[in-house]
Design an enzyme around this catalytic site. Structure first.
Site, mmCIF file in Angstrom:
data_model
loop_
_atom_site.group_PDB
_atom_site.id
_atom_site.type_symbol
_atom_site.label_atom_id
_atom_site.label_comp_id
_atom_site.label_asym_id
_atom_site.label_seq_id
_atom_site.Cartn_x
_atom_site.Cartn_y
_atom_site.Cartn_z
ATOM 1 N N ARG A 116 34.779 57.921 42.558
ATOM 2 C CA ARG A 116 35.356 57.233 42.846
ATOM 3 C C ARG A 116 34.773 56.470 44.403
ATOM 4 O O ARG A 116 34.973 55.068 44.460
ATOM 5 C CB ARG A 116 36.699 57.583 42.818
ATOM 6 N N LYS A 168 28.688 38.583 32.474
ATOM 7 C CA LYS A 168 28.531 37.376 32.246
ATOM 8 C C LYS A 168 26.755 37.212 33.123
ATOM 9 O O LYS A 168 26.949 37.999 32.551
ATOM 10 C CB LYS A 168 29.403 36.532 32.092
ATOM 11 N N TYR A 195 39.748 30.588 33.051
ATOM 12 C CA TYR A 195 39.878 31.687 32.355
ATOM 13 C C TYR A 195 41.345 31.729 32.336
ATOM 14 O O TYR A 195 42.088 32.080 32.814
ATOM 15 C CB TYR A 195 38.327 32.993 33.171
ATOM 16 N N ASP A 239 35.906 31.909 41.897
ATOM 17 C CA ASP A 239 35.204 32.438 41.339
ATOM 18 C C ASP A 239 33.937 31.788 40.433
ATOM 19 O O ASP A 239 33.399 31.018 39.959
ATOM 20 C CB ASP A 239 36.105 32.372 39.811
HETATM 21 O O1 P1T Z 1 36.051 39.943 30.794
HETATM 22 P P1 P1T Z 1 36.106 39.921 32.575
HETATM 23 O O2 P1T Z 1 34.450 40.900 33.042
HETATM 24 O O3 P1T Z 1 37.360 40.943 33.122
HETATM 25 O O4 P1T Z 1 36.273 39.441 32.994
HETATM 26 C C1 P1T Z 1 36.947 38.111 33.657
HETATM 27 C C2 P1T Z 1 36.873 36.862 33.662
HETATM 28 C C3 P1T Z 1 36.462 36.268 35.183
HETATM 29 N N1 P1T Z 1 36.600 34.962 34.890
HETATM 30 C C4 P1T Z 1 36.104 33.792 34.140
HETATM 31 C C5 P1T Z 1 35.371 33.034 34.588
HETATM 32 C C6 P1T Z 1 35.573 34.524 33.312
HETATM 33 O O5 P1T Z 1 35.015 33.909 32.167
HETATM 34 C C7 P1T Z 1 35.900 35.835 32.268
HETATM 35 C C8 P1T Z 1 36.317 36.577 30.984
HETATM 36 N N2 P1T Z 1 35.861 35.373 30.540
HETATM 37 C C9 P1T Z 1 35.685 35.398 28.921
HETATM 38 C C10 P1T Z 1 35.279 36.604 28.732
HETATM 39 C C11 P1T Z 1 35.089 34.570 28.170
HETATM 40 O O6 P1T Z 1 34.693 34.167 27.032
HETATM 41 O O7 P1T Z 1 35.331 33.880 28.803
#
Ligand code: P1T
Length: 386
Positions: free
Chosen positions: A50, A201, A103, A176
């Site tokens: 960790r 992503k 998001y 972000d």
């Molecule tokens: O899904 P995760 O890895 O926990 O990330 C969240 C997140 C944070 N910021 C942005 C701009 C994002 O697009 C996302 C996750 N978004 C999707 C799952 C979506 O379909 O928009």
């Protein structure tokens, strides 16, 4: 090293020292604990998975390099990274200024977890105008949270202008950077303090690993976030670290192809009589196209659009494509299509969605790297069906 070279080599230099195996790809170190010879001194620099793991640490080094940062941290999801950041930087009574178009999950975390359960207050503002951010700052503001371009409306905010405002009050600015990836936008040289990505992503790029990244320069902020990450435990697994290390090697070529396809699709939709509006920062008709040109080095692979029609028409459209899979998420090599109001942003209240201009029938595309003509033919097929 230039970007493409860093994306392949940083963190994966072959070990050619005596005893080193010379792997050109980082091994997946699965051990959860590391033996030592003496109590007081971890022999190889590692203690427990960790707090440190060679595969994850290699990825963190690469994360830092790709955002021109001193430090990088890898988390088990994007939202886990956000949670760790908020736990590191905020206490009850503190205030956050956030872009109102985020998001859905980021907005839900701020609004329905930190605001509701931890007495952190949040002002969601239209950050396209930096003055709205300035006017929302209070003596107890401890964080400015931005997304640019935003998910799903592709609005931009001026990172440099907002960072200049925040610096006067010594408030850290987090951007972000998920939609642009480190290839098309680097917020730290523009004045931001922390960069965040959902690596689920573009950074990983193959829709097969959930993860988050944080990159920054400030040593004391880094120590705080790293402490909380270890204390709260949201670290990326060795296997996922390996996948993201591998995915990043092709980030530059992928992003160029995502963009090339997206420009063609944005223009196709823009010219289509069945479409009312296209949101893509690469179109000269985008109201912030000039800011996009100066702040980003490309326009990315995400776009959203309004059909001429209601929600039922939008539903039928997204159910009619063959190559665009009807699915949440984005940034993978394969194209995806969705209706944010019913899927990724269903946790945002109808009133909040109305306030930011997110209509029920908006359609979002994550344009993949398939052949652009095939993708356009797929959309044409959906238009015919509706
Ligand atoms: O899904 P995760 O890895 O926990 O990330 C969240 C997140 C944070 N910021 C942005 C701009 C994002 O697009 C996302 C996750 N978004 C999707 C799952 C979506 O379909 O928009």
């Amino acid at each position: 090293m230039k970007f493409e070279t860093k994306a392949i080599h940083v963190g994966e230099e072959p070990n050619l020292k005596p005893g080193g195996s010379g792997d050109v790809a980082q091994p997946i170190h699965l051990a959860t604990t590391f033996a030592r010879e003496k109590v007081d001194h971890p022999t190889g620099g590692y203690e427990y998975i960790r707090s440190g793991n060679p595969t994850r640490n290699a990825l963190e080094k690469r994360f830092a390099a790709l955002e021109s940062a001193e430090y990088g941290l890898a988390f088990t999801s994007g939202l886990a990274a956000e949670t760790t950041l908020f736990l590191s930087l905020l206490q009850s009574g503190d205030h956050v200024v956030a872009f109102d178009d985020l998001y859905g999950g980021s907005r839900r975390l701020l609004d329905r977890v930190f605001q509701k359960n931890f007495s952190v207050s949040v002002s969601f503002v239209d950050a396209r105008n930096p003055l709205n951010v300035k006017n929302a700052i209070r003596p107890e503001t401890r964080l400015i949270w931005l997304e640019t371009p935003t998910n799903p409306l592709m609005k931009l905010c001026d990172i440099r202008a907002i960072s200049d405002i925040a610096r006067e009050s010594k408030i850290p600015v987090t951007v972000d950077n998920t939609f642009m990836s480190s290839y098309f936008q680097n917020p730290l040289p523009l004045g931001a303090d922390i960069v965040f990505h959902s690596t689920t992503k573009y950074m990983n790029g193959h829709s097969d690993s959930l993860g988050g990244a944080v990159m920054l320069n400030d040593d004391s902020l880094y120590q705080k976030i790293k402490f909380t990450q270890n204390a709260a435990g949201a670290v990326l697994s060795p296997f996922d670290s390996y996948l993201v290390l591998r995915g990043l090697k092709t980030l530059a070529v992928r992003m160029k192809q995502h963009q090339e396809n997206s420009i063609q699709i944005a223009e196709f939709l823009n010219d289509h009589p069945g479409v009312r509006q296209v949101n893509y920062p690469g179109l000269s008709s985008h109201p912030q196209h000039q800011l996009a040109r100066t702040q980003m080095s490309g326009f990315g692979g995400m776009l959203s659009f309004e059909l001429d029609g209601d929600i039922d028409r939008a539903k039928k459209f997204v159910e009619s494509t063959r190559y665009f899979a009807l699915a949440e998420s984005l940034g993978g090599v394969e194209s995806l299509i969705e209706v944010p109001s019913l899927m990724t942003h269903s946790s945002v209240s109808p009133e909040d969605r109305r306030n930011i201009g997110l209509s029920d029938s908006l359609i979002r595309l994550s344009v993949g790297i398939e052949n652009a003509a095939d993708l356009i033919e797929d959309l044409e097929r959906a238009f015919k069906k509706i």
